[in-house]
Motif scaffolding. Structure first.
Motif, PDB file in Angstrom:
ATOM      1  N   ALA A  10      52.139  32.968  43.364  1.00  0.00           N
ATOM      2  CA  ALA A  10      51.637  33.413  44.673  1.00  0.00           C
ATOM      3  C   ALA A  10      50.738  34.455  44.596  1.00  0.00           C
ATOM      4  N   CYS A  11      49.596  34.440  45.529  1.00  0.00           N
ATOM      5  CA  CYS A  11      48.369  35.146  45.370  1.00  0.00           C
ATOM      6  C   CYS A  11      48.589  36.287  46.413  1.00  0.00           C
ATOM      7  N   GLY A  12      49.458  36.065  47.357  1.00  0.00           N
ATOM      8  CA  GLY A  12      49.393  37.185  48.540  1.00  0.00           C
ATOM      9  C   GLY A  12      48.334  36.935  49.271  1.00  0.00           C
ATOM     10  N   GLY A  13      47.846  37.456  50.278  1.00  0.00           N
ATOM     11  CA  GLY A  13      46.844  37.363  51.297  1.00  0.00           C
ATOM     12  C   GLY A  13      45.476  36.703  50.846  1.00  0.00           C
ATOM     13  N   ALA A 127      40.848  32.792  44.789  1.00  0.00           N
ATOM     14  CA  ALA A 127      40.029  33.702  44.287  1.00  0.00           C
ATOM     15  C   ALA A 127      38.702  33.510  44.673  1.00  0.00           C
ATOM     16  N   THR A 128      37.652  34.129  44.493  1.00  0.00           N
ATOM     17  CA  THR A 128      36.313  33.785  44.710  1.00  0.00           C
ATOM     18  C   THR A 128      35.584  33.495  43.486  1.00  0.00           C
ATOM     19  N   TYR A 129      34.429  32.871  43.525  1.00  0.00           N
ATOM     20  CA  TYR A 129      33.570  32.445  42.496  1.00  0.00           C
ATOM     21  C   TYR A 129      32.043  32.778  42.815  1.00  0.00           C
ATOM     22  N   ASN A 140      36.266  36.010  40.626  1.00  0.00           N
ATOM     23  CA  ASN A 140      36.951  37.575  40.959  1.00  0.00           C
ATOM     24  C   ASN A 140      38.364  37.061  41.562  1.00  0.00           C
ATOM     25  N   ASP A 141      39.452  37.248  40.724  1.00  0.00           N
ATOM     26  CA  ASP A 141      40.763  37.245  40.867  1.00  0.00           C
ATOM     27  C   ASP A 141      41.210  38.500  40.868  1.00  0.00           C
ATOM     28  N   PRO A 142      41.424  39.459  42.029  1.00  0.00           N
ATOM     29  CA  PRO A 142      41.866  40.486  41.945  1.00  0.00           C
ATOM     30  C   PRO A 142      43.322  40.668  41.747  1.00  0.00           C
ATOM     31  N   GLU A 143      44.017  39.604  42.291  1.00  0.00           N
ATOM     32  CA  GLU A 143      45.600  39.365  41.976  1.00  0.00           C
ATOM     33  C   GLU A 143      45.646  39.128  40.552  1.00  0.00           C
TER      34      GLU A 143
END
Length: 186
Positions: A10-13, A127-129, A140-143
């Protein structure tokens, strides 16, 4: 913990919207007559599906890492594969008794990436890419749920098949992204 639990945790928000476009001004005549953008379209845009077996996953891992490197990072084949594939790994055969296949869906849209279970459609990792040249992306996967994404990933598209070479060579990331080609669904 099973490999997919590490990869698809789970990644949260991550799936929250930011209210983009909520207060856009009406288009002006000048904007309507502006020439089209010269930037190239995102070749990853859309949904890509992969399906792979335990054997394909192990083959991908062993192609990138030594047995010692794999076991140092995963602990044991039983903890990495046993729960997910329902097998009873042995020292000689990590996939002993494993059945079925894992099916994942990667959804690339406007710089956002969601990794979903293809069978349920449940997307737990976001995430973003960003494209870097013609054949690489940064993630970009801050979690940290998708990958330990510290370096660009290389990709290749041939017809409707997508393959990745992920960095760093992390077992959970290789397991999900390199075990089998991804096929464009939309």
């Amino acid at each position: 913990m099973a490999a997919m639990s590490l990869v698809v945790a789970a990644c949260g928000g991550g799936g929250q919207t930011t209210g983009q476009g909520a207060s856009q001004a009406p288009a002006t005549t000048q904007a309507a007559t502006a020439p089209p953008s010269t930037t190239s379209a995102d070749p990853l845009q859309g949904d890509w599906r992969t399906e792979f077996t335990c054997q394909q996953s192990v083959r991908a891992l062993r192609a990138r890492l030594s047995e010692k490197q794999i076991l140092k990072k995963i602990g044991s084949w039983k903890s990495f594969i046993g729960e997910e594939w329902g097998g009873k790994p042995t020292e000689d055969d990590p996939c002993h008794g494993a059945t079925g296949a894992e099916a994942l869906l990667a959804r690339f849209a406007d710089g956002n990436l969601a990794l979903c279970y293809a069978t349920t459609g449940q997307c737990e990792v976001h995430a973003t890419y960003q494209l870097v040249g013609d054949h690489s992306i940064t993630i970009n996967d801050p979690e940290g749920n998708l990958c330990p994404c510290t370096q660009p990933w290389d990709f290749e598209i041939a017809s409707d098949q997508l393959t990745f070479h992920v960095q760093p060579a992390d077992p959970s990331t290789i397991h999900a992204w390199e075990a089998a080609p991804w096929t464009r669904e939309s």
